[in-house]
Design a protein around this motif. Structure first.
Motif, short mmCIF file in Angstrom:
data_model
loop_
_atom_site.label_atom_id
_atom_site.label_comp_id
_atom_site.label_asym_id
_atom_site.label_seq_id
_atom_site.Cartn_x
_atom_site.Cartn_y
_atom_site.Cartn_z
N SER A 64 0.20 36.58 -56.33
CA SER A 64 0.30 36.80 -57.76
C SER A 64 1.46 35.94 -58.28
O SER A 64 2.32 35.49 -57.52
CB SER A 64 0.55 38.27 -58.06
OG SER A 64 1.86 38.64 -57.67
N GLY A 65 1.48 35.73 -59.58
CA GLY A 65 2.57 34.98 -60.19
C GLY A 65 3.91 35.64 -59.94
O GLY A 65 4.93 34.96 -59.73
N ALA A 66 3.94 36.97 -59.94
CA ALA A 66 5.19 37.70 -59.69
C ALA A 66 5.68 37.45 -58.26
O ALA A 66 6.87 37.28 -58.03
CB ALA A 66 4.99 39.19 -59.94
N GLU A 67 4.75 37.44 -57.29
CA GLU A 67 5.15 37.17 -55.91
C GLU A 67 5.72 35.77 -55.77
O GLU A 67 6.71 35.56 -55.05
CB GLU A 67 3.95 37.33 -54.97
CG GLU A 67 3.50 38.75 -54.79
CD GLU A 67 2.21 38.85 -53.99
OE1 GLU A 67 2.12 39.79 -53.18
OE2 GLU A 67 1.31 38.01 -54.17
N MET A 69 7.19 34.03 -58.17
CA MET A 69 8.49 34.00 -58.84
C MET A 69 9.59 34.56 -57.94
O MET A 69 10.68 34.01 -57.87
CB MET A 69 8.44 34.78 -60.14
CG MET A 69 9.70 34.61 -60.98
SD MET A 69 9.61 35.44 -62.55
CE MET A 69 10.02 37.09 -62.07
N HIS A 70 9.28 35.63 -57.22
CA HIS A 70 10.28 36.24 -56.35
C HIS A 70 10.52 35.45 -55.07
O HIS A 70 11.50 35.70 -54.37
CB HIS A 70 9.90 37.68 -56.03
CG HIS A 70 10.03 38.59 -57.21
ND1 HIS A 70 11.24 38.93 -57.76
CD2 HIS A 70 9.09 39.20 -57.96
CE1 HIS A 70 11.05 39.72 -58.79
NE2 HIS A 70 9.75 39.90 -58.95
N ALA A 110 9.42 30.01 -64.30
CA ALA A 110 8.52 31.05 -64.77
C ALA A 110 7.73 30.61 -66.00
O ALA A 110 6.69 31.20 -66.31
CB ALA A 110 9.31 32.32 -65.07
N LEU A 113 4.34 29.87 -64.85
CA LEU A 113 3.63 30.93 -64.13
C LEU A 113 3.03 31.97 -65.07
O LEU A 113 3.65 32.34 -66.06
CB LEU A 113 4.60 31.68 -63.21
CG LEU A 113 4.97 31.03 -61.90
CD1 LEU A 113 6.11 31.79 -61.24
CD2 LEU A 113 3.80 30.95 -60.98
N ASP A 114 1.85 32.42 -64.72
CA ASP A 114 1.28 33.60 -65.33
C ASP A 114 1.51 34.71 -64.32
O ASP A 114 0.90 34.71 -63.24
CB ASP A 114 -0.21 33.39 -65.61
CG ASP A 114 -0.85 34.60 -66.26
OD1 ASP A 114 -0.15 35.61 -66.49
OD2 ASP A 114 -2.07 34.53 -66.51
N LEU A 115 2.40 35.63 -64.62
CA LEU A 115 2.83 36.62 -63.63
C LEU A 115 1.71 37.54 -63.16
O LEU A 115 1.79 38.09 -62.07
CB LEU A 115 3.99 37.44 -64.18
CG LEU A 115 5.26 36.65 -64.50
CD1 LEU A 115 6.35 37.58 -65.00
CD2 LEU A 115 5.74 35.87 -63.29
N ARG A 116 0.67 37.70 -63.94
CA ARG A 116 -0.42 38.60 -63.55
C ARG A 116 -1.60 37.85 -62.93
O ARG A 116 -2.53 38.48 -62.45
CB ARG A 116 -0.89 39.38 -64.76
CG ARG A 116 0.18 40.32 -65.26
CD ARG A 116 -0.31 41.15 -66.39
NE ARG A 116 0.77 42.02 -66.83
CZ ARG A 116 0.77 42.66 -67.96
NH1 ARG A 116 -0.26 42.55 -68.77
NH2 ARG A 116 1.79 43.43 -68.29
#
Length: 139
Positions: A64-67, A69-70, A110, A113-116
């Motif tokens: 995912s975009g969140a993964e 980003m982290h 970010a 990125l699309d976090l979802r």
């Protein structure tokens, strides 16, 4: 006079033994870390080879975009070129000790990125198995 001298010599000997043990443990930990860093690309290549020879389509890993980003701080620490949908990210400072510099680098990245969203990944490794380039593509 001899007792204080003996005590100092024993103290010196004990310090040398402790420092030697510390140096040995540090070297061993560094070797283990190098092995672990080589293990992931090796296992991924072996998995791809087995799938190819068995006639199974190689499965894309998805994040995912969140993964993503982290994980930017780790990717910057590896020195890999990171691309999202073909756009190269500027990650300078993502591995900094200063949190404001880290946040600025992550916020620049970010923006792409699309976090979802779900992203497939394509990684390129050099001949030694180190990650050279990683490209995330939106699915």
């Amino acid at each position: 006079m001899h007792d204080p001298l003996k005590s100092m010599l024993w103290l010196l000997f004990a310090c040398i033994v402790c420092l030697s043990a510390l140096w040995f443990a540090s070297e061993q930990a560094e070797l283990e870390q190098d092995v672990l860093e080589q293990l992931v690309p090796y296992a991924q290549r072996q998995k791809d080879i087995v799938h190819t020879r068995a006639g199974i389509a190689v499965q894309d890993e998805r994040y995912s975009g969140a993964e993503i980003m982290h994980s930017l701080k780790v990717l910057e620490g590896l020195g890999a070129v990171v691309e999202i949908d073909g756009k190269r990210l500027d990650l300078r400072g993502a591995d900094s000790d200063d949190y404001s510099v880290q946040d600025a680098a992550v916020m620049r990245a970010a923006a792409f990125l699309d976090l979802r969203a779900s992203y497939g990944v394509q990684a390129d490794y050099d001949s030694a198995g180190h990650l050279r380039k990683i490209n995330f593509r939106k699915k």
